[in-house]
Design a protein around this motif. Structure first.
Motif, short mmCIF file in Angstrom:
data_model
loop_
_atom_site.label_atom_id
_atom_site.label_comp_id
_atom_site.label_asym_id
_atom_site.label_seq_id
_atom_site.Cartn_x
_atom_site.Cartn_y
_atom_site.Cartn_z
N GLN A 64 0.85 -1.20 0.00
CA GLN A 64 0.00 0.00 0.00
C GLN A 64 0.88 1.24 0.00
O GLN A 64 1.96 1.24 0.58
CB GLN A 64 -0.92 0.03 1.24
N ALA A 65 0.39 2.31 -0.63
CA ALA A 65 1.14 3.58 -0.62
C ALA A 65 0.67 4.41 0.56
O ALA A 65 0.08 5.48 0.42
CB ALA A 65 0.92 4.32 -1.94
N ASN A 66 0.95 3.90 1.77
CA ASN A 66 0.55 4.64 2.98
C ASN A 66 1.78 4.94 3.83
O ASN A 66 2.91 4.64 3.44
CB ASN A 66 -0.51 3.86 3.76
N LEU A 67 1.56 5.54 4.98
CA LEU A 67 2.67 5.99 5.82
C LEU A 67 3.58 4.87 6.28
O LEU A 67 4.74 5.11 6.60
CB LEU A 67 2.13 6.75 7.03
N ASN A 68 3.07 3.64 6.32
CA ASN A 68 3.91 2.52 6.73
C ASN A 68 5.10 2.33 5.80
O ASN A 68 6.11 1.73 6.19
CB ASN A 68 3.09 1.23 6.77
N ASP A 78 19.32 1.36 -9.12
CA ASP A 78 18.31 2.19 -9.76
C ASP A 78 16.96 1.56 -9.43
O ASP A 78 16.48 0.67 -10.14
CB ASP A 78 18.55 2.22 -11.28
N ASN A 79 16.37 1.98 -8.32
CA ASN A 79 15.16 1.34 -7.80
C ASN A 79 13.89 1.97 -8.34
O ASN A 79 13.78 3.19 -8.44
CB ASN A 79 15.13 1.42 -6.27
N GLU A 80 12.92 1.13 -8.63
CA GLU A 80 11.56 1.57 -8.95
C GLU A 80 10.62 0.97 -7.91
O GLU A 80 10.60 -0.26 -7.71
CB GLU A 80 11.15 1.09 -10.35
N THR A 81 9.87 1.82 -7.23
CA THR A 81 8.92 1.35 -6.22
C THR A 81 7.54 1.23 -6.85
O THR A 81 7.04 2.17 -7.46
CB THR A 81 8.87 2.31 -5.03
N VAL A 82 6.91 0.05 -6.70
CA VAL A 82 5.59 -0.19 -7.26
C VAL A 82 4.66 -0.67 -6.16
O VAL A 82 5.10 -1.26 -5.17
CB VAL A 82 5.64 -1.23 -8.41
N VAL A 83 3.37 -0.41 -6.31
CA VAL A 83 2.37 -0.84 -5.34
C VAL A 83 1.66 -2.08 -5.87
O VAL A 83 0.97 -2.01 -6.90
CB VAL A 83 1.34 0.28 -5.06
#
Length: 328
Positions: free
Chosen positions: A30-34, A53-58
């Protein structure tokens, strides 16, 4: 021609290419504060500092684990799903935990003053037997209220729905995450306590594949260092962290002030010093409450069946040594 060459050289000097960095993908449920710390690590260049080279995905839990096994992502924050899959034979292991404690708070109607007042009351939960239900039950039992004396109402994972159920009288209490606590208090609910203080139980685990642990431990250590530096930045500079992550997080109409307060609520769950490596007591509680009880397993589970923590232990020591050197 010479002028163009010189201009190209200057541009490369001013804006170096990331082409030499290893491309990786990190999934969060989840794209939340955690998971603010992961976005902070991206924005502050902590992964780039490690040549990544990181990509963050939900991606939600089970889908995230499928993506991990297929090689579409490298690291997953769906730690509970991953380790339960490992128990069934999936070649996955937990490599770190962001928090040393669960991040939940118990909120209630103002008429509820303490755990004893929960007897005979309706508690809004996500689903029977989930982590929040089990931790809330332990809180009530410590106040002398039997599990049988609590009326549970399943309302799903949405925090706002459960908070409004308490506000309208459909329930008298519920559990919330750090962001949900700010919303609940704004709606007139009161906090009965931080459930993380009940006992240590590591939370928000990250997992990767056994193959990566065997074949590329160096990359894992570099990823761990970037991720842990993100956590430490959030703890030390929460206002700046919120500024960095506010555009990435899905937080509704929350103001910056609310997000900063919620972030400080979250930080109560972080271990002092360099986070990431749970205590032996915490690991024991995790295996009991997050694995054995929900899966109804009676026999003991060896730690190394689900966890591979030697790399985060090494990173923790490296970061502690760096802190000692810079503090001299």
């Amino acid at each position: 021609m010479l002028r163009r060459f010189i201009l190209s050289a200057l541009l490369l000097a001013l804006f170096p290419s990331n082409s030499g960095a290893e491309k990786i993908r990190t999934a969060i449920p989840q794209a939340n504060l955690n998971y603010l710390s992961i976005f902070v690590a991206d924005a502050r260049g902590f992964f780039r500092d490690e040549g990544l080279d990181n990509e963050t995905v939900v991606i939600s839990g089970p889908l995230s684990i499928a993506a991990l096994l297929s090689g579409d992502i490298d690291f997953s924050g769906a730690g509970g799903s991953g380790m339960r899959a490992a128990l069934k034979g999936a070649p996955i292991k937990g490599i770190m935990f962001q928090a040393d404690k669960v991040t939940f708070y118990l909120v209630a109607d103002p008429s509820i003053k303490n755990a004893a007042d929960l007897k005979g009351k309706k508690i809004a939960i996500g689903s029977p037997g989930d982590t929040q239900d089990r931790i809330m039950t332990k809180f009530a039992e410590r106040g002398g209220v039997s599990s049988r004396d609590i009326i549970r109402i399943s309302m799903g994972a949405d925090t706002n729905t459960r908070v409004m159920a308490v506000k309208t009288g459909a329930a008298q209490a519920t559990t919330v995450d750090p962001g949900g606590l700010v919303f609940a208090q704004k709606e007139g609910l009161v906090s009965l306590g931080f459930l993380g203080d009940l006992f240590p139980m590591p939370f928000q685990g990250f997992v990767t594949t056994e193959r990566k642990i065997r074949e590329n431990p160096g990359q894992i250590k570099r990823w761990l260092k970037g991720a842990i530096r993100g956590l430490m930045f959030v703890r030390e500079r929460p206002e700046e962290a919120v500024d960095l992550g506010i555009k990435k997080l899905q937080l509704g109409n929350a103001t910056k002030a609310m997000l900063v307060e919620a972030t400080k609520n979250y930080l109560r769950a972080l271990a002092p010093g360099v986070p990431g490596l749970p205590t032996s007591e915490g690991i024991k509680n995790f295996l009991e409450y997050d694995i054995k009880i929900p899966l109804q397993i009676k026999e003991d589970i060896p730690q190394d069946r689900l966890l591979s923590l030697q790399l985060v232990e090494e990173v923790k020591k490296d970061l502690e040594n760096t802190q000692r050197r810079t503090s001299r």
